[in-house]
Design a protein around this motif. Sequence first.
Motif, short mmCIF file in Angstrom:
data_model
loop_
_atom_site.label_atom_id
_atom_site.label_comp_id
_atom_site.label_asym_id
_atom_site.label_seq_id
_atom_site.Cartn_x
_atom_site.Cartn_y
_atom_site.Cartn_z
N ILE A 255 -19.37 1.26 0.66
CA ILE A 255 -20.74 1.61 1.04
C ILE A 255 -21.19 0.78 2.24
O ILE A 255 -21.76 1.30 3.20
N ILE A 256 -20.92 -0.53 2.19
CA ILE A 256 -21.29 -1.41 3.31
C ILE A 256 -20.56 -0.99 4.57
O ILE A 256 -21.14 -0.95 5.67
N ASP A 257 -19.27 -0.66 4.44
CA ASP A 257 -18.49 -0.23 5.61
C ASP A 257 -19.08 1.04 6.24
O ASP A 257 -18.99 1.23 7.46
N SER A 258 -19.66 1.89 5.41
CA SER A 258 -20.27 3.10 5.96
C SER A 258 -21.46 2.75 6.86
O SER A 258 -21.70 3.41 7.88
N PHE A 259 -22.19 1.68 6.50
CA PHE A 259 -23.29 1.22 7.36
C PHE A 259 -22.75 0.61 8.65
O PHE A 259 -23.31 0.81 9.73
N ILE A 260 -21.65 -0.16 8.53
CA ILE A 260 -21.04 -0.74 9.71
C ILE A 260 -20.56 0.36 10.67
O ILE A 260 -20.72 0.26 11.88
N ASP A 261 -19.99 1.42 10.09
CA ASP A 261 -19.55 2.56 10.91
C ASP A 261 -20.74 3.17 11.68
O ASP A 261 -20.59 3.61 12.82
N ARG A 262 -21.92 3.17 11.04
CA ARG A 262 -23.10 3.69 11.72
C ARG A 262 -23.50 2.79 12.88
O ARG A 262 -23.91 3.28 13.94
N TYR A 263 -23.39 1.48 12.67
CA TYR A 263 -23.68 0.55 13.76
C TYR A 263 -22.73 0.80 14.93
O TYR A 263 -23.11 0.74 16.10
N ILE A 264 -21.46 1.07 14.62
CA ILE A 264 -20.48 1.35 15.66
C ILE A 264 -20.85 2.63 16.41
O ILE A 264 -20.81 2.69 17.64
N ALA A 265 -21.22 3.66 15.65
CA ALA A 265 -21.58 4.94 16.25
C ALA A 265 -22.79 4.81 17.17
O ALA A 265 -22.91 5.51 18.18
N LYS A 266 -23.70 3.89 16.83
CA LYS A 266 -24.91 3.69 17.64
C LYS A 266 -24.68 2.72 18.80
O LYS A 266 -25.60 2.44 19.57
N GLY A 267 -23.46 2.17 18.90
CA GLY A 267 -23.15 1.28 20.00
C GLY A 267 -23.47 -0.18 19.75
O GLY A 267 -23.36 -1.01 20.66
N LYS A 268 -23.86 -0.51 18.50
CA LYS A 268 -24.15 -1.91 18.17
C LYS A 268 -22.88 -2.74 18.26
O LYS A 268 -22.88 -3.88 18.73
N PHE A 269 -21.76 -2.19 17.78
CA PHE A 269 -20.46 -2.81 17.90
C PHE A 269 -19.56 -1.91 18.73
O PHE A 269 -19.74 -0.69 18.73
N GLU A 270 -18.57 -2.51 19.40
CA GLU A 270 -17.65 -1.73 20.22
C GLU A 270 -16.22 -1.86 19.70
O GLU A 270 -15.71 -2.97 19.56
N LEU A 271 -15.61 -0.72 19.44
CA LEU A 271 -14.19 -0.70 19.13
C LEU A 271 -13.46 -0.56 20.46
O LEU A 271 -13.21 0.55 20.93
N ALA A 272 -13.13 -1.68 21.07
CA ALA A 272 -12.61 -1.66 22.44
C ALA A 272 -11.21 -1.07 22.51
O ALA A 272 -10.84 -0.45 23.51
N GLY A 273 -10.39 -1.29 21.46
CA GLY A 273 -9.04 -0.75 21.48
C GLY A 273 -8.03 -1.70 22.11
O GLY A 273 -8.39 -2.61 22.88
N ALA A 274 -6.77 -1.51 21.77
CA ALA A 274 -5.70 -2.40 22.22
C ALA A 274 -5.57 -2.44 23.74
O ALA A 274 -5.38 -3.51 24.32
N LYS A 275 -5.68 -1.29 24.38
CA LYS A 275 -5.49 -1.23 25.83
C LYS A 275 -6.54 -2.05 26.57
O LYS A 275 -6.23 -2.82 27.48
N LYS A 276 -7.80 -1.90 26.16
CA LYS A 276 -8.88 -2.61 26.84
C LYS A 276 -8.82 -4.11 26.57
O LYS A 276 -8.98 -4.94 27.47
N ILE A 277 -8.57 -4.49 25.31
CA ILE A 277 -8.49 -5.92 24.97
C ILE A 277 -7.30 -6.56 25.69
O ILE A 277 -7.41 -7.68 26.22
N THR A 278 -6.19 -5.86 25.75
CA THR A 278 -5.03 -6.38 26.46
C THR A 278 -5.34 -6.59 27.93
O THR A 278 -4.98 -7.62 28.52
#
Length: 236
Positions: free
Chosen positions: A178-201
């Motif tokens: 349930i908590i992860d579903s809220f975190i996913d919403r934060y990600i969708a709204k741009g609060k957190f960024e899933l930068a990905g391996a290519k960008k972090i590298t």
Amino acid sequence: MFESFLWRVYGYVYDGLLSFYPYKKLINDVAEVTNVSSGAKVLELGCGTGNMLLEIGKRHDGVSLVGVDSSTSMLRMARKKFKQAKLSATFIRCSFDAYLAGVEDGSFDRIVLCNFVYTINPAKRTEFWLEALRVLKPDGQIIIADPESVGQESLIKQHIAYDKWWRLLNPRLISIAIIDSFIDRYIAKGKFELAGAKKITSELNRVGVTTELVGRTYGTSADGLDFLITATKHAS
């Protein structure tokens, strides 16, 4: 603030993940890559309830372990489980940037970042990498496992393939979902960024370290949600 409340509650239920096969494999994969000798110093930022440091401590004798997290509830659990395991570690309640600012150059052999980088403000990541490298010893490594996508379907399939399905009914694990579903919403709204391996590298290469993509984890090697990379600081 709802976000602070979310992380506080997370601390009380987080270890429900210990009954979840994909999480146990994530801990194993990262600890295996964090290969250190006796006398080494390992720092984990965002250490949570200490599961990663505990696994590293069990694998390597004579290693100095430091965990930093802003959650009181998570650090309380971390200290308790280390005491039960009769292992030693230093846990510090602090923001990661305030902690790093007070650390001397070249203090650590390894810095572990497990599901942590996505929480850093993208505009401040380069500054963070430079600070992390400053406190890292020459030839030291940063170990990064971070999500590149979200979702539970592949994780549930992996758990059922390798463990008992009824463990998914653990009340704490359900709370985490349930908590992860809220975190996913934060990600969708741009609060957190899933930068990905290519960008972090790319970011790490720009600050002068050598990176290696180890593979995927937190799921299978084909569809794991997390990428796992190492970043090595070379001697000047």
